[in-house]
Design a protein around this motif. Structure first.
Motif, PDB file in Angstrom:
ATOM      1  N   PRO A   1       0.813  -1.219   0.000  1.00 51.84           N
ATOM      2  CA  PRO A   1       0.000   0.000   0.000  1.00 51.84           C
ATOM      3  C   PRO A   1       0.842   1.263   0.000  1.00 51.84           C
ATOM      4  CG  PRO A   1      -0.044  -1.055   2.143  1.00 51.84           C
ATOM      5  CD  PRO A   1       0.659  -1.997   1.224  1.00 51.84           C
ATOM      6  N   ARG A   2       0.324   2.279  -0.659  1.00 57.99           N
ATOM      7  CA  ARG A   2       1.029   3.552  -0.755  1.00 57.99           C
ATOM      8  C   ARG A   2       0.434   4.541   0.233  1.00 57.99           C
ATOM      9  NH1 ARG A   2       4.379   4.720  -4.459  1.00 57.99           N
ATOM     10  NH2 ARG A   2       3.751   6.899  -4.587  1.00 57.99           N
ATOM     11  N   LEU A   3       1.289   5.413   0.764  1.00 56.68           N
ATOM     12  CA  LEU A   3       0.882   6.427   1.719  1.00 56.68           C
ATOM     13  C   LEU A   3       1.060   7.810   1.123  1.00 56.68           C
ATOM     14  CD1 LEU A   3       2.575   4.014   3.397  1.00 56.68           C
ATOM     15  CD2 LEU A   3       1.735   5.350   5.336  1.00 56.68           C
ATOM     16  N   ALA A   4       0.103   8.694   1.372  1.00 60.71           N
ATOM     17  CA  ALA A   4       0.207  10.108   1.004  1.00 60.71           C
ATOM     18  C   ALA A   4       0.530  10.900   2.263  1.00 60.71           C
ATOM     19  CB  ALA A   4      -1.101  10.595   0.390  1.00 60.71           C
ATOM     20  N   LEU A   5       1.676  11.561   2.282  1.00 68.95           N
ATOM     21  CA  LEU A   5       2.098  12.367   3.426  1.00 68.95           C
ATOM     22  C   LEU A   5       1.891  13.838   3.082  1.00 68.95           C
ATOM     23  CD1 LEU A   5       3.540   9.575   3.768  1.00 68.95           C
ATOM     24  CD2 LEU A   5       5.342  10.787   4.976  1.00 68.95           C
ATOM     25  N   CYS A   6       0.892  14.463   3.694  1.00 70.96           N
ATOM     26  CA  CYS A   6       0.547  15.856   3.405  1.00 70.96           C
ATOM     27  C   CYS A   6       1.148  16.747   4.485  1.00 70.96           C
ATOM     28  CB  CYS A   6      -0.973  16.024   3.354  1.00 70.96           C
ATOM     29  SG  CYS A   6      -1.767  15.069   2.049  1.00 70.96           S
ATOM     30  N   VAL A   7       2.155  17.527   4.120  1.00 70.08           N
ATOM     31  CA  VAL A   7       2.912  18.337   5.081  1.00 70.08           C
ATOM     32  C   VAL A   7       2.711  19.816   4.775  1.00 70.08           C
ATOM     33  CG1 VAL A   7       5.162  18.775   6.116  1.00 70.08           C
ATOM     34  CG2 VAL A   7       4.659  16.508   5.142  1.00 70.08           C
ATOM     35  N   ALA A   8       2.213  20.568   5.753  1.00 69.02           N
ATOM     36  CA  ALA A   8       2.132  22.027   5.654  1.00 69.02           C
ATOM     37  C   ALA A   8       3.302  22.612   6.445  1.00 69.02           C
ATOM     38  CB  ALA A   8       0.810  22.525   6.210  1.00 69.02           C
ATOM     39  N   THR A   9       4.031  23.556   5.843  1.00 68.45           N
ATOM     40  CA  THR A   9       5.222  24.062   6.535  1.00 68.45           C
ATOM     41  C   THR A   9       5.395  25.561   6.337  1.00 68.45           C
ATOM     42  OG1 THR A   9       7.608  23.721   6.852  1.00 68.45           O
ATOM     43  CG2 THR A   9       6.786  23.628   4.581  1.00 68.45           C
TER      44      THR A   9
ATOM     45  N   VAL B   1      -2.632  26.364   8.838  1.00 72.09           N
ATOM     46  CA  VAL B   1      -2.334  24.973   8.527  1.00 72.09           C
ATOM     47  C   VAL B   1      -3.540  24.248   7.946  1.00 72.09           C
ATOM     48  CG1 VAL B   1      -2.850  24.146  10.866  1.00 72.09           C
ATOM     49  CG2 VAL B   1      -1.235  22.884   9.440  1.00 72.09           C
ATOM     50  N   SER B   2      -4.737  24.570   8.409  1.00 72.30           N
ATOM     51  CA  SER B   2      -5.931  23.883   7.903  1.00 72.30           C
ATOM     52  C   SER B   2      -6.149  24.187   6.427  1.00 72.30           C
ATOM     53  CB  SER B   2      -7.165  24.288   8.714  1.00 72.30           C
ATOM     54  OG  SER B   2      -7.092  23.782  10.023  1.00 72.30           O
ATOM     55  N   ALA B   3      -6.046  25.453   6.056  1.00 66.19           N
ATOM     56  CA  ALA B   3      -6.213  25.829   4.651  1.00 66.19           C
ATOM     57  C   ALA B   3      -5.147  25.169   3.785  1.00 66.19           C
ATOM     58  CB  ALA B   3      -6.144  27.345   4.502  1.00 66.19           C
ATOM     59  N   ALA B   4      -3.907  25.091   4.291  1.00 65.58           N
ATOM     60  CA  ALA B   4      -2.825  24.474   3.517  1.00 65.58           C
ATOM     61  C   ALA B   4      -3.094  22.994   3.286  1.00 65.58           C
ATOM     62  CB  ALA B   4      -1.498  24.666   4.256  1.00 65.58           C
ATOM     63  N   ARG B   5      -3.507  22.293   4.316  1.00 70.33           N
ATOM     64  CA  ARG B   5      -3.801  20.859   4.150  1.00 70.33           C
ATOM     65  C   ARG B   5      -4.986  20.651   3.207  1.00 70.33           C
ATOM     66  NH1 ARG B   5      -3.056  19.738  10.555  1.00 70.33           N
ATOM     67  NH2 ARG B   5      -0.799  19.407  10.564  1.00 70.33           N
ATOM     68  N   ASN B   6      -5.980  21.506   3.302  1.00 72.39           N
ATOM     69  CA  ASN B   6      -7.130  21.382   2.398  1.00 72.39           C
ATOM     70  C   ASN B   6      -6.734  21.591   0.941  1.00 72.39           C
ATOM     71  OD1 ASN B   6      -8.902  20.795   4.474  1.00 72.39           O
ATOM     72  ND2 ASN B   6      -9.613  22.903   4.708  1.00 72.39           N
ATOM     73  N   HIS B   7      -5.727  22.439   0.698  1.00 71.16           N
ATOM     74  CA  HIS B   7      -5.228  22.633  -0.665  1.00 71.16           C
ATOM     75  C   HIS B   7      -4.500  21.380  -1.170  1.00 71.16           C
ATOM     76  CE1 HIS B   7      -5.962  27.032  -0.488  1.00 71.16           C
ATOM     77  NE2 HIS B   7      -5.895  26.944  -1.803  1.00 71.16           N
TER      78      HIS B   7
ATOM     79  N   LEU C   1      -5.170  18.158  -0.296  1.00 75.09           N
ATOM     80  CA  LEU C   1      -5.990  16.950  -0.403  1.00 75.09           C
ATOM     81  C   LEU C   1      -6.449  16.628  -1.828  1.00 75.09           C
ATOM     82  CD1 LEU C   1      -7.962  17.187   2.945  1.00 75.09           C
ATOM     83  CD2 LEU C   1      -6.347  15.403   2.264  1.00 75.09           C
ATOM     84  N   PRO C   2      -6.846  17.612  -2.642  1.00 73.92           N
ATOM     85  CA  PRO C   2      -7.233  17.262  -4.016  1.00 73.92           C
ATOM     86  C   PRO C   2      -6.080  16.714  -4.866  1.00 73.92           C
ATOM     87  CG  PRO C   2      -8.114  19.414  -3.406  1.00 73.92           C
ATOM     88  CD  PRO C   2      -7.127  19.030  -2.352  1.00 73.92           C
ATOM     89  N   LEU C   3      -4.842  16.935  -4.429  1.00 80.38           N
ATOM     90  CA  LEU C   3      -3.689  16.436  -5.187  1.00 80.38           C
ATOM     91  C   LEU C   3      -3.420  14.956  -4.931  1.00 80.38           C
ATOM     92  CD1 LEU C   3      -1.143  19.347  -4.571  1.00 80.38           C
ATOM     93  CD2 LEU C   3      -2.796  19.119  -6.440  1.00 80.38           C
TER      94      LEU C   3
END
Length: 276
Positions: free
Chosen positions: A5-13, A70-76, A78-80
């Motif tokens: 299985p593949r993992l998506a790591l969504c990092v806001a920095t 951070v919330s807005a960044a992570r939401n951006h 997710l569609p990717l």
């Protein structure tokens, strides 16, 4: 779940070059190689370029965003996310043990009904978890055990779920945290959450400094907002207000005056936001 299985790591920095470098270095050492990093870069253009160049071997997609929380960044991000089966939101100042992602995959295999699994975090790679017992968690337990850096989600369960843009640092609103707990509580409504201490995550200890009065107020406002948003019973809301007061004498003896003051300020702020 796929064989690998593949993992998506969504990092806001934002504002953390050394810390992000440490996280990426730990990802280069993972025994499970099936992952992709989605990076929301809220720094000024070019700030991360030289550091990211040192990690060119990592599968990484970066988007540049203004610093609006951070919330807005992570939401951006997710569609990717493509066809990865496990979704992760690492803090930019956390880092992983070499087997962290391997342990995450194993935990989801052991608990096929789980919508999320939570690991164990410590500031010291030498520290052992207090218990190796795995257990299903109640919604109330997520408040004390669900920090962002230890959350791992089955992507299908949280498909379409977004972070509450009112919550988290960087929004300019009074709610300076809680976006992670809110997301976890929403996921918990869809499927069980399991605590799996074999999943190790490292993160600096918050005990190294006492938050400012403004940050304490934002933490308290966020906690009381979440309790009301998710309709927790009155007794649990009252217990959350009184908890810092109950901990004050113990912290005063163990950690001193600053810790006692922190507990008192947290009590006062939670009480202030109790009925607001």
């Amino acid at each position: 779940m796929a064989d690998t299985p593949r993992l998506a790591l969504c990092v806001a920095t934002v504002g953390r070059i050394t810390e992000l470098d440490r996280l990426l270095t730990s990802l280069e050492r993972q025994t499970h190689a099936g992952f992709h990093i989605y990076l929301a870069d809220q720094n000024a253009p070019g700030v991360l370029d030289s550091m990211l160049a040192r990690h060119a071997s990592l599968p990484l997609t970066r988007i540049l965003l203004p610093s609006r929380g951070v919330s807005a960044a992570r939401n951006h991000l997710l569609p990717l996310v493509a066809d990865e089966e496990i979704l992760v939101f690492p803090d930019d100042d956390c880092w992983y043990a070499p087997d962290t992602l391997e342990q995450v995959v194993a935990a989801f295999r052991r608990h096929p009904e789980a919508g999320a699994v939570l690991g164990f975090w410590t500031s010291s790679p030498q520290a052992a978890p207090p218990s190796n017992v795995e257990r299903q968690l109640s919604a109330a337990a997520l408040f004390s055990q669900g920090g962002t850096c230890v959350q791992f989600y089955r992507a299908q369960v949280v498909k379409g779920l977004r972070f509450d843009s009112r919550l988290g640092p960087g929004t300019g609103l009074p709610y300076g945290c809680g976006e992670d707990t809110d997301y976890l509580l929403e996921a918990h409504k869809c499927a069980p959450v399991w605590r799996c201490p074999s999943i190790r995550v490292f993160h600096p200890s918050p005990d190294t400094h006492v938050p400012s009065d403004a940050k304490i107020a934002s933490y308290a406002a966020s906690r009381m907002y979440l309790l009301k948003k998710h309709a927790f019973p009155l007794w649990f809301r009252c217990a959350n207000v009184l908890y810092p007061l109950c901990m004050l004498p113990m912290d005063a003896l163990r950690k001193g005056r600053k810790a006692a003051r922190y507990r008192w300020r947290m009590f006062v702020e939670r009480l202030r936001h109790f009925s607001s």
